[in-house]
Write an enzyme that holds these catalytic residues in place. Sequence first.
Site, PDB file in Angstrom:
ATOM      1  N   GLU A 289      18.320  15.212   8.478  1.00  0.00           N
ATOM      2  CA  GLU A 289      17.237  15.640   7.605  1.00  0.00           C
ATOM      3  C   GLU A 289      17.227  17.157   7.466  1.00  0.00           C
ATOM      4  O   GLU A 289      17.840  17.873   8.249  1.00  0.00           O
ATOM      5  CB  GLU A 289      15.911  15.139   8.162  1.00  0.00           C
ATOM      6  CG  GLU A 289      15.934  13.622   8.303  1.00  0.00           C
ATOM      7  CD  GLU A 289      14.546  13.025   8.510  1.00  0.00           C
ATOM      8  OE1 GLU A 289      13.573  13.606   7.994  1.00  0.00           O
ATOM      9  OE2 GLU A 289      14.461  11.993   9.169  1.00  0.00           O
TER      10      GLU A 289
ATOM     11  N   LYS B 155      12.554   6.263  21.716  1.00  0.00           N
ATOM     12  CA  LYS B 155      13.261   4.984  21.892  1.00  0.00           C
ATOM     13  C   LYS B 155      13.501   4.702  23.373  1.00  0.00           C
ATOM     14  O   LYS B 155      13.402   3.546  23.813  1.00  0.00           O
ATOM     15  CB  LYS B 155      14.564   5.025  21.104  1.00  0.00           C
ATOM     16  CG  LYS B 155      14.302   5.068  19.584  1.00  0.00           C
ATOM     17  CD  LYS B 155      15.517   5.516  18.797  1.00  0.00           C
ATOM     18  CE  LYS B 155      15.239   5.513  17.307  1.00  0.00           C
ATOM     19  NZ  LYS B 155      16.331   6.146  16.531  1.00  0.00           N
TER      20      LYS B 155
ATOM     21  N   LYS C 192       8.636   4.057  15.817  1.00  0.00           N
ATOM     22  CA  LYS C 192       8.962   4.321  17.215  1.00  0.00           C
ATOM     23  C   LYS C 192       8.051   5.353  17.860  1.00  0.00           C
ATOM     24  O   LYS C 192       7.662   5.235  19.011  1.00  0.00           O
ATOM     25  CB  LYS C 192      10.413   4.749  17.364  1.00  0.00           C
ATOM     26  CG  LYS C 192      10.757   5.988  16.568  1.00  0.00           C
ATOM     27  CD  LYS C 192      12.201   5.986  16.110  1.00  0.00           C
ATOM     28  CE  LYS C 192      12.376   6.930  14.952  1.00  0.00           C
ATOM     29  NZ  LYS C 192      12.807   6.291  13.741  1.00  0.00           N
TER      30      LYS C 192
ATOM     31  N   VAL D  46      13.817   0.562  17.517  1.00  0.00           N
ATOM     32  CA  VAL D  46      14.914   1.042  18.360  1.00  0.00           C
ATOM     33  C   VAL D  46      16.240   0.501  17.832  1.00  0.00           C
ATOM     34  O   VAL D  46      16.415  -0.705  17.686  1.00  0.00           O
ATOM     35  CB  VAL D  46      14.739   0.605  19.834  1.00  0.00           C
ATOM     36  CG1 VAL D  46      15.903   1.115  20.678  1.00  0.00           C
ATOM     37  CG2 VAL D  46      13.416   1.121  20.390  1.00  0.00           C
TER      38      VAL D  46
ATOM     39  N   ALA E 268       0.848  -1.203   0.000  1.00  0.00           N
ATOM     40  CA  ALA E 268       0.000   0.000   0.000  1.00  0.00           C
ATOM     41  C   ALA E 268       0.876   1.243   0.000  1.00  0.00           C
ATOM     42  O   ALA E 268       1.776   1.384   0.820  1.00  0.00           O
ATOM     43  CB  ALA E 268      -0.910  -0.004   1.230  1.00  0.00           C
TER      44      ALA E 268
ATOM     45  N   ASP F  85      13.455  11.980  18.979  1.00  0.00           N
ATOM     46  CA  ASP F  85      13.582  10.621  18.446  1.00  0.00           C
ATOM     47  C   ASP F  85      14.175   9.696  19.510  1.00  0.00           C
ATOM     48  O   ASP F  85      13.667   8.590  19.742  1.00  0.00           O
ATOM     49  CB  ASP F  85      14.478  10.658  17.197  1.00  0.00           C
ATOM     50  CG  ASP F  85      14.788   9.274  16.668  1.00  0.00           C
ATOM     51  OD1 ASP F  85      13.938   8.721  15.948  1.00  0.00           O
ATOM     52  OD2 ASP F  85      15.864   8.741  16.986  1.00  0.00           O
TER      53      ASP F  85
END
Lengths: 429, 429
Positions: free
Chosen positions: B191, B206, B106, B133, B46, B202
Amino acid sequence: MSGEKSLKVALLGCGTVGAQVARILIEDGGALAARSGASLELTGIAVRNLEAKRDVQLDAKLFTLDAEALIDSADVVIELLGGMEPAGAYIERALARGASVITGNKALIAARGAALNAVAASTGAQLRYEAAVAGAIPILRPIADSLAGDHINKVMGIVNGTTNFILDAMDSTGAAFDDVLAEAQALGYAEADPTADVGGLDAAAKAAILASLAFHTTVSSDQVHTEGITEVSAADVTAAAAAGYVIKLLAIAEKLEAGISVRVYPSLIKRDHPLASVRGAFNAVFVEAENAGDLMFYGAGAGGNPTASAVMGDVVAVARQLSAGAPLPHGSADSAAQLIDFSAISTRYWIGLTVFDEPGVLARIAAIFGEHGVSIESMNQQAALGDGPAALRILTHRGTEAALASTVAALKALDAVDTVLSVMRVEGN
Amino acid sequence: MSGEKSLKVALLGCGTVGAQVARILIEDGGALAARSGASLELTGIAVRNLEAKRDVQLDAKLFTLDAEALIDSADVVIELLGGMEPAGAYIERALARGASVITGNKALIAARGAALNAVAASTGAQLRYEAAVAGAIPILRPIADSLAGDHINKVMGIVNGTTNFILDAMDSTGAAFDDVLAEAQALGYAEADPTADVGGLDAAAKAAILASLAFHTTVSSDQVHTEGITEVSAADVTAAAAAGYVIKLLAIAEKLEAGISVRVYPSLIKRDHPLASVRGAFNAVFVEAENAGDLMFYGAGAGGNPTASAVMGDVVAVARQLSAGAPLPHGSADSAAQLIDFSAISTRYWIGLTVFDEPGVLARIAAIFGEHGVSIESMNQQAALGDGPAALRILTHRGTEAALASTVAALKALDAVDTVLSVMRVEGN
């Protein structure tokens, strides 16, 4: 939990690890039941001598001399006797009647793992042995389970704490092998008879187990090319250090185009390799997988508590599976291992020589390497002391063991060469 | 294998990781069936935009815009869309109808893991998220399974590759944060909008997942004390290096007597700590367990292939369980997490100040620490440049965050103090 399954657990052996396993089973019942979905009842501890167990803080009624009766009434058997027999017969007896077995017996699994797995598969029993390799480090399950959807190309590990302690001490103090071994024995890091450790046999059993799991095949200890560390000299360690390397006893299982190579030997690795920083009696296993890339697993490789942790992880896994009611499918080896002859293995070499310091000697030595197809990366001559021979250390590019052997034979025949001091491999990129 | 089970696998998302997962499912069907006891049939992928998938070497017929129809015919759903929605709704839909789910999401697991686990438990479906993680590193399963018979006291990890790349580059080059971030963006290690990475969010997700598994409880991202690395200066990194430390962004989950502490912040660790040698974008997780002792798991923390390896390990685990026919009992959280307020956490601190170089200034500063119950381990004054203020770096013994905060407030109020440059914690023994 109400209505949970109750599992009868038999313990065989009550040494350093066994005593800790018994303690955890008794003290930690609640947490173990919550983790596994089954309550675990330690029904007995089989020992060879009831008198010897007086110092352990356990109910005397738990101890028995009748291991077979204990096994025959158990759902789960934990074998921590070590050695081939009667451990092997006990494990087989348990598996044959459908009881699951947890063991830390590396020698037995390396020799008879495939046969015991077949018995387990025939009755639906489970056989687990995380504690057999690298003590507390979860390594067998990550290889067999977490990396089950990947392809492992190489496993390279420091899996013997005694030899790592010795080599690390030689590296940091400059001391000789015999002196460090004596110190390790005094500190309890080496046994009175250190042969299995320093001769590489213990590491070979672990290498066989790692290779079998990593490559879905069957490799036994006697198929592992094994060299120990008794020949590693203080001069080797010092010269390696000066060149930016450290010497470690490595257990290597590698998948090559022609087949599998499983080998144990002291090897140089670069100081910036993750395995180089493994100090003292610690263990670490480096895994190269096609998709995952480089992984490393590090921790205590031995000791009562660390090894008991690995055993108990297996106990919970077995109990979870038994409380779920259906066994997992038994993985089968894809095929018999296609082992490559050691002479066909290719690595880089590091050769130590003493040579008579006369005109043209370096050119003649270099020519011998060239004639045998071994290409030299660097040559390092230490100044001759007085009129005696000069020490020379040669690092090669990749060559086969066969080419190396013929090169060394030719070097020994050369008049200008006094002695070939050492021949060692270099691992890691 | 004849008569083996066949499982329909639906893939949601076809980005960097998804494309590799699809490739492995198609190319590696035989090995996956041998490992799992079931054949895995990729029934569809998908995506949100069919046009965008032209560059992927996959049969165009696999792609669909109708994720829900795909989910409703699947035995196993692999969610690699990322983000909260529609990923969350899709996962819930799959679990509710009894399909097992593998995800690397995550943020979603850290926010809604407990609720999704409850849905899975109600239908007997499995929910696995090893890839969430530390990428390729097998860490969740070792914590949840291999260490299930042990007690974990602390998990401390480098779990964000972008920030480790930046801090490592600052450490090796002496460059400033902004310059290294720009370089990391150019190289694809950071990024365009790096907020989630450099702000620690982020890593916090985790940390929440690690804490939940390690302590058998439920911790969500918003319960994690989170500080990023944007304030770390080149001067901090250089001064830390001079003192034998390296600065790393650490995700820490710790069990203390009063409860659990979960926190993310840049911290000093000694250069000889195993985490100190984790370079570039690599990840590593250090685990302290009661019996196992210290363990470390190291590897690639991100990337298409490494993350796909972790996803595929989960796929095989799910397939093994489905082919066995009986689900494992669902582990339940022992109780709601008893989280300790961050102000009560005690660590060592490293404080950078500039002070006016006048008589008695060091004594007055030392007195402030003493008044707030924070004991000084070492003080290091760099020579003042000309007439300007001198830089001072103070390392403390253990103190609480509350004591530290009041100490810093008092330092700022002192006339002799020009600026408080930085306040950082020191982890590891």
